[in-house]
Design a protein around this motif. Sequence first.
Motif, PDB file in Angstrom:
ATOM      1  N   LEU A  76       0.818  -1.204   0.000  1.00  0.00           N
ATOM      2  CA  LEU A  76       0.000   0.000   0.000  1.00  0.00           C
ATOM      3  C   LEU A  76       0.858   1.263   0.000  1.00  0.00           C
ATOM      4  O   LEU A  76       0.414   2.322  -0.440  1.00  0.00           O
ATOM      5  N   THR A  77       2.096   1.142   0.455  1.00  0.00           N
ATOM      6  CA  THR A  77       3.007   2.287   0.474  1.00  0.00           C
ATOM      7  C   THR A  77       3.741   2.454  -0.855  1.00  0.00           C
ATOM      8  O   THR A  77       3.755   3.530  -1.437  1.00  0.00           O
ATOM      9  N   THR A  78       4.349   1.368  -1.337  1.00  0.00           N
ATOM     10  CA  THR A  78       5.186   1.466  -2.544  1.00  0.00           C
ATOM     11  C   THR A  78       4.435   1.135  -3.825  1.00  0.00           C
ATOM     12  O   THR A  78       4.896   1.450  -4.919  1.00  0.00           O
ATOM     13  N   LYS A  79       3.275   0.427  -3.681  1.00  0.00           N
ATOM     14  CA  LYS A  79       2.426   0.026  -4.822  1.00  0.00           C
ATOM     15  C   LYS A  79       3.067  -1.042  -5.698  1.00  0.00           C
ATOM     16  O   LYS A  79       2.618  -1.275  -6.826  1.00  0.00           O
ATOM     17  N   GLU A  80       4.093  -1.742  -5.197  1.00  0.00           N
ATOM     18  CA  GLU A  80       4.780  -2.736  -6.027  1.00  0.00           C
ATOM     19  C   GLU A  80       5.051  -4.019  -5.239  1.00  0.00           C
ATOM     20  O   GLU A  80       5.232  -3.995  -4.019  1.00  0.00           O
ATOM     21  N   ALA A  81       5.102  -5.137  -5.978  1.00  0.00           N
ATOM     22  CA  ALA A  81       5.459  -6.433  -5.392  1.00  0.00           C
ATOM     23  C   ALA A  81       5.916  -7.355  -6.510  1.00  0.00           C
ATOM     24  O   ALA A  81       5.589  -7.135  -7.684  1.00  0.00           O
ATOM     25  N   VAL A  82       6.665  -8.383  -6.137  1.00  0.00           N
ATOM     26  CA  VAL A  82       6.996  -9.455  -7.081  1.00  0.00           C
ATOM     27  C   VAL A  82       6.401 -10.744  -6.537  1.00  0.00           C
ATOM     28  O   VAL A  82       6.598 -11.093  -5.366  1.00  0.00           O
ATOM     29  N   ILE A  83       5.648 -11.436  -7.389  1.00  0.00           N
ATOM     30  CA  ILE A  83       5.021 -12.704  -7.037  1.00  0.00           C
ATOM     31  C   ILE A  83       5.842 -13.830  -7.646  1.00  0.00           C
ATOM     32  O   ILE A  83       6.068 -13.854  -8.858  1.00  0.00           O
ATOM     33  N   HIS A  84       6.290 -14.759  -6.797  1.00  0.00           N
ATOM     34  CA  HIS A  84       7.032 -15.934  -7.249  1.00  0.00           C
ATOM     35  C   HIS A  84       6.166 -17.162  -6.995  1.00  0.00           C
ATOM     36  O   HIS A  84       5.428 -17.211  -6.009  1.00  0.00           O
ATOM     37  N   ILE A  85       6.260 -18.155  -7.868  1.00  0.00           N
ATOM     38  CA  ILE A  85       5.489 -19.386  -7.694  1.00  0.00           C
ATOM     39  C   ILE A  85       6.314 -20.385  -6.895  1.00  0.00           C
ATOM     40  O   ILE A  85       7.439 -20.721  -7.273  1.00  0.00           O
ATOM     41  N   LEU A  86       5.758 -20.847  -5.773  1.00  0.00           N
ATOM     42  CA  LEU A  86       6.459 -21.805  -4.923  1.00  0.00           C
ATOM     43  C   LEU A  86       6.547 -23.153  -5.632  1.00  0.00           C
ATOM     44  O   LEU A  86       5.567 -23.619  -6.222  1.00  0.00           O
TER      45      LEU A  86
END
Length: 202
Positions: A76-86
Motif C-alpha cells: 500500500l506504500t510502494t504500490k509494487e510487489a513481485v510474485i514468485h510461484i512456490l
Amino acid sequence: MIQKSPSDLTERENYKLLIGSIVPRPVALVTTRSENGIVNIAPFSYFSIVSSNPPIISLAIQRKMHELKDTAANLLTTKEAVIHILDEDNVADGNQTAATLPREESELTRTTFSTEDAQIVKVPVLRESKIRFETELYQHIEIKENEQITADLLLLKIKHYQVDESIYDDGRILIEKLKPVSRLAGNNYAKIGDIFTLVRPD
C-alpha cells in the motif's frame, strides 16, 4: 450432511473449514520493500488469477489483531510487489519466510534465497524462483466484519513476466519441470499428482 452457519463459528473454525475444503491452493511467494528498504518475503495461499486482459492476480492478506501485515503495508506504500510461484526446489526456504519477524528484519536472514534487481519494479526478485511476476497495485479492497477491517484484498496488475527457460516451451509452461507445490491444511503441502485430460464440451 453436517449443517453449520458461519455466524455460529469462531474465526478459527471458519478458517479450518475453508482451508481444509478449498484445496489444493497455489502459493505466492511475495517480495515487497518497505519505505526503509527492508526486503520482506512471505508466502500466501489466498492467491489466484482474476483476469488475463489485463493480467491481474489477487492476493488476500488477513490482518492480525486488525493490523496490516508487513506485505500489505509495504504494497500500500510502494504500490509494487513481485510474485514468485512456490515449487519443490524452493518450498523449504519459502516455508521459512512464514516466520513472524520484527518489521525491521528481512526474512532473507532465515533462508538461502538470493536476490537480484527486477526489470520494471523496484522490488527485488528471488533468483531461486522459476516464475516471477513483477506487479503494481491495481486495486485495494478492505474486507470488513462488524465494521472492523479483517483482511486486505489486493488486486495486482502484472507489468512484466520472468520465466526460466527450462520450464518454457513455445508459450506454454511445462508443469512437470516447474514442479509447483500447493498448500493444504495444517502444515501440509502437496506436489502435482496424476494428471488427466478431459475434452471441454462445445
